[in-house]
Design an enzyme around this catalytic site. Structure first.
Site, short mmCIF file in Angstrom:
data_model
loop_
_atom_site.label_atom_id
_atom_site.label_comp_id
_atom_site.label_asym_id
_atom_site.label_seq_id
_atom_site.Cartn_x
_atom_site.Cartn_y
_atom_site.Cartn_z
N GLU A 1 1.37 -6.58 9.26
CA GLU A 1 2.45 -6.56 9.98
C GLU A 1 2.45 -7.37 11.23
OE1 GLU A 1 1.64 -2.32 11.41
OE2 GLU A 1 2.06 -2.18 9.33
N SER B 1 0.82 -1.04 -0.13
CA SER B 1 -0.23 -0.06 0.17
C SER B 1 0.87 1.19 0.13
CB SER B 1 -0.90 -0.02 1.15
OG SER B 1 -0.24 -0.05 2.46
#
Length: 441
Positions: free
Chosen positions: A326, A185
């Protein structure tokens, strides 16, 4: 990055390994985590693009953040550390009298490698980008292609990765462009952050899938805070040309960095309080509050922060982590102790992070006795007794945190090169040991 293509662990000597402490009793601790890396580096970029200096308060002070400040300084935006934060001045786009060429050190910072190339195109100098060996394996081709389509002069010898060179010609016109942001992103965020400085703004139409909607929402929210007017219509984003200005911006604590502290009481019992946890946030780590509840913890949020109290065994989980990739390393370590099998999915893009995180996790958890296998877009974890041993981290800060979580229940887990966690939390080891000793930090 192909499956299993891991960054070399470098043969770190044994003395550079940290033995993660075992929890001998229930935890009772208060922890403060540093500022968000994602927010800090976005704030620095937007401050440099603003018309007046901006005071960025409570920023992260880590290698990645320092590399960003260094990159902005190389491009003409100076910064000053003060008692209240970091004051970032605007770019000096009139570079008359400056050297014709400059260099930007990327280290292994994805945000620096991806957020600064559009900024280099705004100036009039030739800017060389390079960094650690690991950053040369991280994809940036879709961003460079989009910038080239917008008129940027870029030379990467066809690598689609550092090292590359941007030759500035005094700005970019901007306008419409297509972008494949499937791998990160950050490609989209890079164009949107720079969009207000393009003569015609920017309109980005995405192709392919996009990981981490929270990071996109973060970028849009911060653009608005600095005075931009971003718009979204499905997979099309528009940011008009605009003069930015914001005298002061306060950085939230890094909620993804808080992940190992949030899950710790699930493995040890007891309570951990994360001070400063915001009531609302665009950070992916905000989902930890919901997840800890689903995993059986007692979770409360008040003006003091987030409190997590663990109780009972952990059940196996089916988790689509596409929007919160993450968190995968810490959650994979946690679920090695679940009472049933778990599947983590939606995170194929993790193969292009600091290392191939899926391959690394499967290899390292299995080496310690786990039964962890890669899938096309994630991991399958079967319950299996774990034992101590060397846990390689491949210069990846999130793997250091995963190793610490394993050590809560397994004696003798030696975490390779713990200093690499300085990418996002330079004081992590000390904070972790303080948590287990009952000293608030």
């Amino acid at each position: 990055m192909p499956r299993g293509a891991l960054c070399d662990s470098g043969g770190v000597p044994e003395e550079n390994a940290w033995t993660a402490p075992v929890a001998l009793d229930k935890i009772d601790a208060t922890v403060r985590v540093p500022g968000s890396k994602s927010i800090t580096n976005r704030a620095y970029v937007l401050a440099a693009l603003s018309a007046e200096p901006t005071l960025v308060r409570d920023p992260l002070d880590s290698r990645d953040a320092r590399l960003m400040l260094g990159a902005l300084a190389a491009l003409g935006a100076e910064s000053e550390h003060t008692a209240r934060g970091v004051r970032v001045g605007p770019f000096r786009l009139d570079q008359a009298g400056e050297p014709a060429e400059t260099s930007i050190a990327l280290g292994n910072a994805g945000t620096v490698a991806r957020f600064t190339p559009p900024l280099a195109a705004l100036g009039s100098r030739t800017v060389h980008f390079d960094g650690d060996e690991a950053i040369r394996r991280r994809p940036v081709a879709p961003l460079l292609s989009a910038l080239s389509a917008l008129g940027a002069d870029i030379d990467d010898d066809g690598r689609g990765a550092p090292p590359f060179t941007v030759r500035g010609h005094g700005g970019l016109r901007g306008g419409p462009v297509e972008l494949d942001s499937s791998a990160s992103s950050q490609f989209l965020s890079s164009l949107l952050l720079a969009g207000p400085a393009f003569a015609e703004g920017i309109t980005v139409r995405l192709t392919g899938t996009v990981p981490s909607e929270p990071h996109i929402a973060m970028t849009i929210d911060m653009l608005r805070r600095f005075g931009a007017d971003p718009e979204r219509d499905g997979t099309t984003f528009h940011v008009p040309a605009r003069t930015l200005s914001l005298g002061e911006y306060v950085v939230e604590p890094d909620l993804s960095t808080a992940a190992p502290f949030v899950v710790a009481p699930l493995l040890t019992g007891g309570t951990v309080r994360i001070s400063g946890w915001p009531s609302t946030s665009t950070q992916p780590g905000a989902w930890l509050r919901e997840l800890a509840t689903d995993l059986g913890a007692e979770v409360t949020l008040d003006s003091g922060g987030l409190t997590v109290t663990g109780s009972g065994p952990i059940q196996g989980q089916l988790l689509d982590l596409h929007e919160v990739g993450e968190l995968t390393p810490v959650l994979a370590a946690l679920l090695c102790f679940a009472e049933g099998p778990s599947v983590l999915s939606g995170v194929a893009h993790l193969r292009g992070h600091e290392t191939d995180r899926l391959a690394a996790l499967a290899r390292e958890l299995t080496a310690l006795g786990g039964n962890v296998t890669e899938t096309e877009d994630g991991l399958r974890i079967e319950p299996s007794p774990l034992h101590g041993g060397l846990f390689h981290t491949y210069d990846d800060h999130r793997l250091v945190m995963a190793g610490a979580v394993l050590g809560l229940r397994v004696a003798g887990v030696r975490v390779e090169n713990p200093a690499t966690v300085g990418k996002t939390f330079p004081g992590f080891v000390e904070a972790w040991q303080s948590m287990l000793s009952g000293r608030d930090r």
